[in-house]
Design a protein around this motif. Structure first.
Motif, PDB file in Angstrom:
ATOM      1  N   MET A  91       0.845  -1.198   0.000  1.00  0.00           N
ATOM      2  CA  MET A  91       0.000   0.000   0.000  1.00  0.00           C
ATOM      3  C   MET A  91       0.881   1.250   0.000  1.00  0.00           C
ATOM      4  SD  MET A  91      -3.198   0.844   0.085  1.00  0.00           S
ATOM      5  CE  MET A  91      -4.042   2.392   0.225  1.00  0.00           C
ATOM      6  N   GLU A  92       0.574   2.164  -0.875  1.00  0.00           N
ATOM      7  CA  GLU A  92       1.352   3.397  -0.967  1.00  0.00           C
ATOM      8  C   GLU A  92       0.974   4.339   0.177  1.00  0.00           C
ATOM      9  OE1 GLU A  92       1.766   3.812  -5.758  1.00  0.00           O
ATOM     10  OE2 GLU A  92      -0.228   3.916  -4.884  1.00  0.00           O
ATOM     11  N   THR A  93       1.965   4.999   0.743  1.00  0.00           N
ATOM     12  CA  THR A  93       1.694   5.940   1.819  1.00  0.00           C
ATOM     13  C   THR A  93       1.687   7.358   1.270  1.00  0.00           C
ATOM     14  OG1 THR A  93       4.030   5.959   2.375  1.00  0.00           O
ATOM     15  CG2 THR A  93       2.632   4.480   3.646  1.00  0.00           C
ATOM     16  N   MET A 148       4.217  10.701  -1.835  1.00  0.00           N
ATOM     17  CA  MET A 148       3.761   9.315  -1.863  1.00  0.00           C
ATOM     18  C   MET A 148       5.002   8.448  -1.801  1.00  0.00           C
ATOM     19  SD  MET A 148       1.093   7.384  -4.379  1.00  0.00           S
ATOM     20  CE  MET A 148      -0.355   7.964  -3.502  1.00  0.00           C
ATOM     21  N   ASP A 149       5.050   7.582  -0.806  1.00  0.00           N
ATOM     22  CA  ASP A 149       6.231   6.752  -0.570  1.00  0.00           C
ATOM     23  C   ASP A 149       7.495   7.625  -0.525  1.00  0.00           C
ATOM     24  OD1 ASP A 149       4.613   4.514  -0.475  1.00  0.00           O
ATOM     25  OD2 ASP A 149       4.864   4.084  -2.603  1.00  0.00           O
ATOM     26  N   ASN A 150       7.391   8.737   0.175  1.00  0.00           N
ATOM     27  CA  ASN A 150       8.488   9.694   0.389  1.00  0.00           C
ATOM     28  C   ASN A 150       8.927  10.451  -0.870  1.00  0.00           C
ATOM     29  OD1 ASN A 150       8.723   9.241   3.196  1.00  0.00           O
ATOM     30  ND2 ASN A 150       9.786   7.322   2.739  1.00  0.00           N
ATOM     31  N   GLN A 151       8.178  10.336  -1.965  1.00  0.00           N
ATOM     32  CA  GLN A 151       8.521  11.073  -3.193  1.00  0.00           C
ATOM     33  C   GLN A 151       7.574  12.260  -3.349  1.00  0.00           C
ATOM     34  OE1 GLN A 151      11.211  10.393  -5.223  1.00  0.00           O
ATOM     35  NE2 GLN A 151      11.613   9.020  -3.511  1.00  0.00           N
ATOM     36  N   ALA A 193       2.748  11.124 -13.316  1.00  0.00           N
ATOM     37  CA  ALA A 193       2.893   9.720 -12.904  1.00  0.00           C
ATOM     38  C   ALA A 193       2.045   9.377 -11.667  1.00  0.00           C
ATOM     39  CB  ALA A 193       4.358   9.403 -12.616  1.00  0.00           C
ATOM     40  N   TYR A 194       1.579  10.396 -10.952  1.00  0.00           N
ATOM     41  CA  TYR A 194       0.842  10.164  -9.702  1.00  0.00           C
ATOM     42  C   TYR A 194      -0.641  10.495  -9.812  1.00  0.00           C
ATOM     43  CZ  TYR A 194       5.391   9.683  -7.478  1.00  0.00           C
ATOM     44  OH  TYR A 194       6.648   9.255  -7.121  1.00  0.00           O
ATOM     45  N   ARG A 195      -1.098  10.890 -10.985  1.00  0.00           N
ATOM     46  CA  ARG A 195      -2.507  11.253 -11.132  1.00  0.00           C
ATOM     47  C   ARG A 195      -3.385  10.015 -11.026  1.00  0.00           C
ATOM     48  NH1 ARG A 195      -1.046  15.568 -15.825  1.00  0.00           N
ATOM     49  NH2 ARG A 195       0.166  16.873 -14.429  1.00  0.00           N
TER      50      ARG A 195
END
Length: 141
Positions: free
Chosen positions: A1-3, A51-54, A78-80
């Motif tokens: 799961m992505e944080t 997201m995941d520290n990015q 890339a995160y949309r």
């Protein structure tokens, strides 16, 4: 799961990450004039989504003569579609002062359904800002 985290920006390094996201999304992708992109920076409260520290998204709010304006919502391509926009809107709204009665934003057409989920309603005619079609949207309690 992505944080996914959205944090208020407190230092220059984090603000630089916000600016880089906005540069990529607005100046490169959407061809917004760079000089328009950096208006009102000093009086704004900025947020960075990771997201995941990015670093992946950003927004800000500021007090204006009309009320409180939410603006500069940007999510890297890339995160949309990962609910980052929703998390940014929720964080900005939660951060507004208790006396923030008039809350508004200028929504790009494709972002209007996102803001509508939070009670924003389109007001007035469609208009162009930085070459992109928008509607003013106002939050109804």
């Amino acid at each position: 799961m992505e944080t996914l985290f959205v944090n208020k920006v407190s230092g220059k390094e984090t603000l630089d990450q916000v600016h880089e996201i906005r540069r990529i999304v607005f100046v490169e992708e959407q061809n917004c004039p760079p000089e328009l992109e950096w208006e009102h920076e000093e009086e704004s409260i900025h947020f960075l989504a990771t997201m995941d520290n990015q670093p992946c998204g950003a927004c800000r709010w500021r007090k204006t003569e009309q009320g409180y304006k939410l603006e500069r919502f940007a999510v890297l391509k890339a995160y949309r579609g990962k609910r980052i926009g929703q998390a940014l809107v929720a964080a900005a709204l939660a951060d507004l002062p208790a006396d923030a009665t008039y809350i508004y934003l200028n929504a790009q057409l494709e972002a209007m359904p996102l803001y509508a989920k939070f009670g924003f309603v389109a007001e007035g005619p469609q208009f162009e800002e930085a070459g992109i079609q928008h509607f003013k949207m106002v939050k109804r309690a």
